[in-house]
Design a protein around this motif. Sequence first.
Motif, PDB file in Angstrom:
ATOM      1  N   VAL A   1      10.082   3.214  -6.490  1.00  0.00           N
ATOM      2  CA  VAL A   1       9.803   2.016  -5.689  1.00  0.00           C
ATOM      3  C   VAL A   1       8.558   1.319  -6.224  1.00  0.00           C
ATOM      4  CG1 VAL A   1       9.096   1.182  -3.411  1.00  0.00           C
ATOM      5  CG2 VAL A   1      10.931   2.881  -3.599  1.00  0.00           C
ATOM      6  N   PHE A   2       7.517   2.095  -6.532  1.00  0.00           N
ATOM      7  CA  PHE A   2       6.281   1.546  -7.088  1.00  0.00           C
ATOM      8  C   PHE A   2       6.584   0.762  -8.365  1.00  0.00           C
ATOM      9  CE2 PHE A   2       2.573   1.609  -9.798  1.00  0.00           C
ATOM     10  CZ  PHE A   2       1.505   1.398  -8.938  1.00  0.00           C
ATOM     11  N   TYR A   3       7.396   1.342  -9.245  1.00  0.00           N
ATOM     12  CA  TYR A   3       7.740   0.669 -10.500  1.00  0.00           C
ATOM     13  C   TYR A   3       8.451  -0.652 -10.238  1.00  0.00           C
ATOM     14  CZ  TYR A   3      10.549  -0.714 -14.472  1.00  0.00           C
ATOM     15  OH  TYR A   3      11.164  -1.464 -15.461  1.00  0.00           O
ATOM     16  N   ASP A   4       9.423  -0.643  -9.342  1.00  0.00           N
ATOM     17  CA  ASP A   4      10.185  -1.861  -9.070  1.00  0.00           C
ATOM     18  C   ASP A   4       9.296  -2.977  -8.532  1.00  0.00           C
ATOM     19  OD1 ASP A   4      12.710  -1.426 -10.012  1.00  0.00           O
ATOM     20  OD2 ASP A   4      13.510  -0.628  -8.140  1.00  0.00           O
TER      21      ASP A   4
ATOM     22  N   LYS B   1      -4.168   2.397  -7.374  1.00  0.00           N
ATOM     23  CA  LYS B   1      -3.123   2.375  -6.347  1.00  0.00           C
ATOM     24  C   LYS B   1      -2.076   3.458  -6.619  1.00  0.00           C
ATOM     25  CE  LYS B   1      -3.206  -2.317  -4.465  1.00  0.00           C
ATOM     26  NZ  LYS B   1      -3.288  -1.862  -3.071  1.00  0.00           N
ATOM     27  N   TYR B   2      -1.730   3.631  -7.898  1.00  0.00           N
ATOM     28  CA  TYR B   2      -0.750   4.657  -8.268  1.00  0.00           C
ATOM     29  C   TYR B   2      -1.306   6.053  -7.999  1.00  0.00           C
ATOM     30  CZ  TYR B   2       2.986   6.816 -11.010  1.00  0.00           C
ATOM     31  OH  TYR B   2       4.067   7.567 -11.407  1.00  0.00           O
ATOM     32  N   PHE B   3      -2.593   6.216  -8.299  1.00  0.00           N
ATOM     33  CA  PHE B   3      -3.257   7.499  -8.048  1.00  0.00           C
ATOM     34  C   PHE B   3      -3.302   7.787  -6.549  1.00  0.00           C
ATOM     35  CE2 PHE B   3      -7.217  10.046  -7.514  1.00  0.00           C
ATOM     36  CZ  PHE B   3      -6.832  11.151  -8.254  1.00  0.00           C
ATOM     37  N   CYS B   4      -3.591   6.750  -5.762  1.00  0.00           N
ATOM     38  CA  CYS B   4      -3.634   6.914  -4.302  1.00  0.00           C
ATOM     39  C   CYS B   4      -2.249   7.239  -3.743  1.00  0.00           C
ATOM     40  CB  CYS B   4      -4.174   5.645  -3.640  1.00  0.00           C
ATOM     41  SG  CYS B   4      -5.938   5.405  -3.870  1.00  0.00           S
ATOM     42  N   LEU B   5      -1.210   6.677  -4.340  1.00  0.00           N
ATOM     43  CA  LEU B   5       0.151   6.992  -3.907  1.00  0.00           C
ATOM     44  C   LEU B   5       0.439   8.474  -4.110  1.00  0.00           C
ATOM     45  CD1 LEU B   5       3.000   6.142  -2.980  1.00  0.00           C
ATOM     46  CD2 LEU B   5       3.534   5.646  -5.380  1.00  0.00           C
ATOM     47  N   ALA B   6       0.043   8.999  -5.267  1.00  0.00           N
ATOM     48  CA  ALA B   6       0.232  10.432  -5.534  1.00  0.00           C
ATOM     49  C   ALA B   6      -0.575  11.272  -4.549  1.00  0.00           C
ATOM     50  CB  ALA B   6      -0.179  10.754  -6.966  1.00  0.00           C
ATOM     51  N   LEU B   7      -1.817  10.866  -4.291  1.00  0.00           N
ATOM     52  CA  LEU B   7      -2.667  11.605  -3.352  1.00  0.00           C
ATOM     53  C   LEU B   7      -2.105  11.589  -1.933  1.00  0.00           C
ATOM     54  CD1 LEU B   7      -6.369  10.745  -4.282  1.00  0.00           C
ATOM     55  CD2 LEU B   7      -5.154  12.908  -4.613  1.00  0.00           C
ATOM     56  N   SER B   8      -1.380  10.546  -1.575  1.00  0.00           N
ATOM     57  CA  SER B   8      -0.848  10.427  -0.213  1.00  0.00           C
ATOM     58  C   SER B   8       0.201  11.491   0.092  1.00  0.00           C
ATOM     59  CB  SER B   8      -0.265   9.035   0.017  1.00  0.00           C
ATOM     60  OG  SER B   8       0.937   8.848  -0.705  1.00  0.00           O
TER      61      SER B   8
ATOM     62  N   ASN C   1       0.832  -1.193   0.000  1.00  0.00           N
ATOM     63  CA  ASN C   1       0.000   0.000   0.000  1.00  0.00           C
ATOM     64  C   ASN C   1       0.879   1.259   0.000  1.00  0.00           C
ATOM     65  OD1 ASN C   1       0.823   0.518   2.713  1.00  0.00           O
ATOM     66  ND2 ASN C   1      -0.826  -0.780   3.488  1.00  0.00           N
ATOM     67  N   SER C   2       0.239   2.418  -0.077  1.00  0.00           N
ATOM     68  CA  SER C   2       0.974   3.686  -0.192  1.00  0.00           C
ATOM     69  C   SER C   2       1.902   3.919   0.991  1.00  0.00           C
ATOM     70  CB  SER C   2      -0.011   4.845  -0.321  1.00  0.00           C
ATOM     71  OG  SER C   2      -0.761   4.745  -1.512  1.00  0.00           O
ATOM     72  N   ARG C   3       1.438   3.605   2.182  1.00  0.00           N
ATOM     73  CA  ARG C   3       2.263   3.809   3.379  1.00  0.00           C
ATOM     74  C   ARG C   3       3.529   2.961   3.317  1.00  0.00           C
ATOM     75  NH1 ARG C   3       3.080   1.057   7.748  1.00  0.00           N
ATOM     76  NH2 ARG C   3       1.403  -0.421   7.245  1.00  0.00           N
ATOM     77  N   GLU C   4       3.384   1.714   2.890  1.00  0.00           N
ATOM     78  CA  GLU C   4       4.538   0.819   2.804  1.00  0.00           C
ATOM     79  C   GLU C   4       5.507   1.253   1.707  1.00  0.00           C
ATOM     80  OE1 GLU C   4       2.543  -3.399   4.265  1.00  0.00           O
ATOM     81  OE2 GLU C   4       2.148  -2.670   2.224  1.00  0.00           O
ATOM     82  N   ILE C   5       4.970   1.760   0.604  1.00  0.00           N
ATOM     83  CA  ILE C   5       5.821   2.249  -0.487  1.00  0.00           C
ATOM     84  C   ILE C   5       6.598   3.484  -0.037  1.00  0.00           C
ATOM     85  CG2 ILE C   5       5.807   3.305  -2.782  1.00  0.00           C
ATOM     86  CD1 ILE C   5       3.439   1.457  -3.463  1.00  0.00           C
TER      87      ILE C   5
END
Length: 210
Positions: free
Chosen positions: A196-199, A160-167, A3-7
Motif C-alpha cells: 500500500v505504501f508503494y502504491d 515515514k517508511y521506517f515509522c510504518l515498520a515500527l508501528s 500516515n502509518s495508521r491510515e496505511i
Amino acid sequence: MKNSREIREEARKALKGNWLAAVGLYLITILITIPLSIASNQVETNEHYVLSILITLGSLLLSVVISTTVSTYFLHLARQQKIGYSDSFAYGIKKFWPFFKLTFLMGLKILAWTLLFIIPGIIASLRYSQAIYIKLDDPDVSSSKAIRLSSEMMKGYKWKYFCLALSFIGWVLLVPFTLFIGGLWVGAYYNTARSVFYDILNADRLVKLT
C-alpha cells in the motif's frame, strides 16, 4: 502521504476476506524453507564443506524466488487484484534471474554503506526498499534504474517508511505468546501495508511527472 495508521487501515481493507489466503501463502513459504534450514543445522562445515556451500547457495537462490513470489502476491492483494499461489510462484521462478540481479546489486550497495557504519546501511536499505515493486510494475526496467528510481521516490519518505515498520512492533512482540503462529498474520499484514505504501508513493511520483 498518508500516515502509518491510515496505511494500515488500507491494508486491512485489502485483506478483508483474504486473510486466510494471505496467511496460507506465508505458511507455504515457511514449509518450503524448512528442509534447507534443517539440512543447514545438521551439516558440520568442517566435515562437509562442499555440501555446506551447496546448501547456503540453495538457500540464497530460494530466498530470491520466495521474495519475488511474496512481493508479487501482496502487491496484487493491496490493489485488490486476484492472483493465485501458482501464478505468484510461477512468476517468481520465471523472473528469477532479473530479480536475482536486482537483489544482488541492492545487497552490494547496502553492504557498502553498512561497512561505513550501521546507520548508513539502514538508510540505504530504506532508500532502495521500493526497487522490487518498481521492477514488478515494469519488468523491463534495469536493476540499476529500479534502484535509482527507488532512491528518488524515497526522498523525504524514508522516515515515514521506517515509522510504518515500527508501528508493527507491538504485534511482533505478541507473536511469541501465540507460539509464533501469529507471525503468519503479522507477516501478511505487514507485507500488505508495504505494498500500500508503494502504491501511494508511486501515485504521487506519477502525479509529479505529469
